[in-house]
Design an enzyme around this catalytic site. Sequence first.
Site, PDB file in Angstrom:
ATOM      1  N   HIS A  67       0.817  -1.209   0.000  1.00 38.85           N
ATOM      2  CA  HIS A  67       0.000   0.000   0.000  1.00 38.85           C
ATOM      3  C   HIS A  67       0.851   1.259   0.000  1.00 38.85           C
ATOM      4  O   HIS A  67       0.406   2.321  -0.415  1.00 38.85           O
ATOM      5  CB  HIS A  67      -0.906   0.032   1.235  1.00 38.85           C
ATOM      6  CG  HIS A  67      -1.769  -1.164   1.379  1.00 38.85           C
ATOM      7  ND1 HIS A  67      -2.693  -1.513   0.413  1.00 38.85           N
ATOM      8  CD2 HIS A  67      -1.862  -2.104   2.340  1.00 38.85           C
ATOM      9  CE1 HIS A  67      -3.320  -2.626   0.801  1.00 38.85           C
ATOM     10  NE2 HIS A  67      -2.819  -3.005   1.965  1.00 38.85           N
ATOM     11  N   HIS A 111       3.544  11.019   5.771  1.00 42.58           N
ATOM     12  CA  HIS A 111       2.905  10.873   7.076  1.00 42.58           C
ATOM     13  C   HIS A 111       3.911  10.389   8.103  1.00 42.58           C
ATOM     14  O   HIS A 111       4.614   9.407   7.884  1.00 42.58           O
ATOM     15  CB  HIS A 111       1.728   9.882   6.995  1.00 42.58           C
ATOM     16  CG  HIS A 111       0.546  10.459   6.285  1.00 42.58           C
ATOM     17  ND1 HIS A 111      -0.461   9.699   5.751  1.00 42.58           N
ATOM     18  CD2 HIS A 111       0.221  11.756   6.028  1.00 42.58           C
ATOM     19  CE1 HIS A 111      -1.361  10.508   5.188  1.00 42.58           C
ATOM     20  NE2 HIS A 111      -0.965  11.755   5.347  1.00 42.58           N
ATOM     21  N   THR A 178      -6.295   6.771   7.326  1.00 45.52           N
ATOM     22  CA  THR A 178      -6.820   6.892   5.965  1.00 45.52           C
ATOM     23  C   THR A 178      -6.865   5.548   5.242  1.00 45.52           C
ATOM     24  O   THR A 178      -7.138   5.498   4.046  1.00 45.52           O
ATOM     25  CB  THR A 178      -5.980   7.885   5.134  1.00 45.52           C
ATOM     26  OG1 THR A 178      -4.636   7.383   5.010  1.00 45.52           O
ATOM     27  CG2 THR A 178      -5.956   9.262   5.781  1.00 45.52           C
ATOM     28  N   THR A 179      -6.576   4.472   5.959  1.00 44.80           N
ATOM     29  CA  THR A 179      -6.709   3.118   5.400  1.00 44.80           C
ATOM     30  C   THR A 179      -7.528   2.274   6.380  1.00 44.80           C
ATOM     31  O   THR A 179      -7.601   2.610   7.564  1.00 44.80           O
ATOM     32  CB  THR A 179      -5.336   2.445   5.220  1.00 44.80           C
ATOM     33  OG1 THR A 179      -4.770   2.190   6.507  1.00 44.80           O
ATOM     34  CG2 THR A 179      -4.373   3.301   4.413  1.00 44.80           C
TER      35      THR A 179
END
Length: 230
Positions: A67, A111, A178-179
């Site tokens: 990811h 991030h 956010t995942t």
Amino acid sequence: QEVHWTYTGENGPEHWAELEKRSHCGGKHQSPVNIIDIQTQEDPDLLPLDLHYYGQVRIHEVANNGHTIQYNFEAGDYISLWDVRYDLKQIHFHEAAEHTLNGIRYPLEMHMVHVNAQNEIVVLAIMAMEGESSVPFTFLEQYLPLDPGETKIIDQNFDLNTNLPANRDYYTYKGSLTTPPCTEGVTWIVFKEPITVSLEQVKELQRLMPLNNYRGEQELNGRVVKVYES
Ligand code: SG4
Ligand code: ZN
């Protein structure tokens, strides 16, 4: 984490909430959001960021988890918020950015994930735009590419300060991972000022990391983004 969520298609963001029923992905306080300056609020209670980045923190390893590209740090560096210590765990990247600023989507967003003793999460987000080349990005890129699932041991010191914008003004709001599982209760601190990386570095990272690994804009649902300006 067994669900094979993705950024497109059948297991893409619109389906995350169904994929993991107990996740927060369908919640009302999700991330990322579009931050619009005229809708932000100055808050006199906000303090300058209290960063304890000492320049000697060790990056233990880098992983391509399918990811994103993620660099895992050994303990040492931390930020302090309201006298609570949040340890820096890892940094990772999104291509393109997840948060948009006044509707603008930068090519990259970094991030920096911090966690306290109660497992509460604070993520510092730094936008990268095209401009002067970045020495720390050159350092980080030397360990790429990695195949999905591949990890490489680094064990080198890294100075996080070299990767921060000169101006430390920030936006902050309460959102989520956010995942999946999109866990809420995450404190987001988004630097107003982007850092710069060269066009070649942007292209190189785009070549070396999972592409389009960003979640689209989530509704604010009444939340107000606060802004700290020095
Ligand atoms: C990325 O997929 C990271 O690799 C994950 O780190 C991270 O999850 C996830 O993004 C969500 O984080 O800052 N984008 S985000 O909201 O940090 C966590 C992992 O270690 C829990 C899986
Ligand atoms: Zn992220």
